[in-house]
Design an enzyme around this catalytic site. Structure first.
Site, PDB file in Angstrom:
ATOM      1  N   HIS A 179       0.832  -1.197   0.000  1.00 19.15           N
ATOM      2  CA  HIS A 179       0.000   0.000   0.000  1.00 19.15           C
ATOM      3  C   HIS A 179       0.875   1.260   0.000  1.00 19.15           C
ATOM      4  CE1 HIS A 179      -3.748  -2.253   1.547  1.00 19.15           C
ATOM      5  NE2 HIS A 179      -2.784  -3.152   1.415  1.00 19.15           N
ATOM      6  N   ASP A 236      -5.913   5.722   1.674  1.00 24.57           N
ATOM      7  CA  ASP A 236      -6.238   4.301   1.540  1.00 24.57           C
ATOM      8  C   ASP A 236      -7.595   4.060   2.185  1.00 24.57           C
ATOM      9  OD1 ASP A 236      -6.233   1.350   2.108  1.00 24.57           O
ATOM     10  OD2 ASP A 236      -4.206   1.497   1.307  1.00 24.57           O
TER      11      ASP A 236
END
Length: 467
Positions: A21, A130
């Site tokens: 990520h 995110d």
């Protein structure tokens, strides 16, 4: 922030604390900063250290430093101390990382304060976070000149099928496809599912959603996600592959990694690269079957042997388990074992690499697609089973090592041997390699002027710059 020059539009990146990520949003930061837009990258002290240590082979312009570098400001925030248990091979999902995941909830107020401070020097602040950091950005909506955009770090394929199920299957899908589609069972741990549910009340305030994907690769699924059954006024941008679109210039400091020098000596398309990412832990028995399969195949290989990441990102250089006695001696000249971190992108792009045995994490999948390298699929958790489905049944650029419905079965050395031989040394392997090369060429065209990816990036930048 008083010493910062005024800016019209500023972007704030808030990644989740897992390497894949973090890596995606670092690429996106460089892509957006190339449009001369200041970017602020906010993460924990621990994970900024991880990025620095793993990107040591990149040029100085790519390294996350504390100061403003290439129009990107890196901010590190502390989290409370937590205990990181060792990886448990009996859990496919990396449950040992759960304490690190839960430590992010303490970032809510520091992030809000930092974004508020940044907002005083800009007309608009676009906060890209995110989806797993939705809780931490809930206060951003109270900042008058700030707006949020959700970043979905997984494939559009996985995102669509999960939403389709969650929405009660709002429209019919091809029964033949449904018969091939892996189930969601076992893809997430109960604790992580709770963590995701914890984020849900804070989703919905965003302006749009970003994917590290391309309509060239997942156009069908992106169109599904844009349908009114899933979407009202939210915008979707598929701006990926971020790693290609930002045109990151990699310069190795000092000598090239020894595995690249070894690859230079191998014939084209003759080596299978074996790596299972940052969150996979095999049992000793499975590890030895994999080793035996590589040895029995009589094919050339590079095998990255490393431990799963710990919550405090320690143990990166440790190996997963002891190799069989005499293994490296028996495969010497034909196989190379790399312990710890490896230059994956450079390995995949090397002419000697002909296949990739992978867990099918989205970063690895995209990197392999970009390199035109077919994938031997062995999914472990999360979106990986449906990424494997995308690879083998939709794009047809890979072969199956382990299918999800038999995930708890031991993958024998015979299976490993068979798939490697088929991928590297058979007409079947040549067919999927040809399709992989064709797909890679199409994706690379998409980042050129007028290409799909370029249009998406231009569209996003134009939108956040609107009056």
């Amino acid at each position: 922030m008083s010493n910062q020059p005024p800016a019209d539009v500023v972007v704030v990146m808030i990644p989740f604390v897992a390497h894949g990520h973090l890596n995606q949003l670092l690429h996106l930061s460089r892509l957006i900063s190339a449009y001369n837009i200041p970017v602020h990258f906010i993460t924990t002290t621990t994970h900024l250290h991880q990025l620095r240590s793993r990107l040591h082979q990149y040029s100085n312009a790519a390294l996350p430093n504390n100061n403003n570098n290439n129009n990107i400001n890196f901010h590190q925030l502390p989290t409370p101390t937590f205990t990181s248990p060792p990886p448990n091979p009996s859990n496919r999902f990396p449950t040992h990382l759960q304490p690190a995941f839960e430590s992010t909830i303490h970032l809510r107020h520091p992030i809000a304060d930092l974004v508020a401070s940044i907002s005083t020097t800009a007309r608009r602040v676009a906060v890209i976070h995110d989806v797993l950091m939705s809780y931490t950005v809930q206060d951003v909506k109270t900042i008058p000149n700030a707006e949020t955009y959700i970043f979905n770090p997984l494939s559009a394929c996985d995102a669509f099928w999960r939403k389709w199920e969650l929405k009660g299957r709002p429209f019919p899908m091809d029964p033949d496809v449904l018969n091939l589609l892996p189930s969601e069972d076992g893809t997430l741990s109960p604790e992580f599912t709770e963590f995701m549910i914890f984020q849900y009340p804070h989703v919905g305030f965003h302006v749009g959603e970003l994917f590290d994907s391309s309509r060239v690769i997942e156009g069908e699924y992106i169109k599904y996600l844009e349908r009114e059954e899933f979407n009202d006024t939210k915008k979707i941008w598929a701006m990926g592959p971020f790693s290609l679109a930002d045109k990151l210039v990699v310069t190795v400091l000092g000598n090239r990694h020894n595995c690249l020098q070894w690859l230079d000596l191998q014939p084209p398309n003759s080596v299978i690269y074996v790596s299972f990412g940052t969150t996979t832990t095999f049992s000793d028995r499975q590890f030895k079957e994999l080793a035996a399969g590589l040895e029995r195949s009589q094919q050339r290989f590079i095998w990255v042997v490393r431990s799963s990441d710990m919550g405090d990102v320690s143990g990166d250089e440790a190996k997963m388990s002891d190799l069989p006695v005499g293994f490296e001696e028996r495969v010497e000249g034909r196989g190379l074992v790399v312990r710890g971190w490896a230059p994956q992108v450079e390995i995949l792009e090397h002419v000697g690499t002909g296949g990739f045995m992978s867990h099918c994490g989205w970063n690895s999948t995209m990197e392999s697609i970009l390199a035109g390298v077919p994938i031997a699929t062995w999914p472990m958790h999360s979106d990986q089973p449906r990424n494997a489905f995308l690879i083998t049944d939709v794009l047809r650029v890979g072969l199956v090592v382990s299918d999800w419905e038999h995930r708890d079965d031991l993958v024998s050395s015979l299976v490993v041997e068979d798939v490697i031989r088929r991928l590297i040394d058979s007409s079947e392997g040549e067919r999927v390699r040809k399709k992989a090369v064709e797909l890679a060429e199409a994706v690379r065209r998409s980042v050129s002027e007028g290409g799909e990816c370029r249009k998406e990036a231009d569209s996003f930048v134009s939108y956040i710059n609107r009056e």
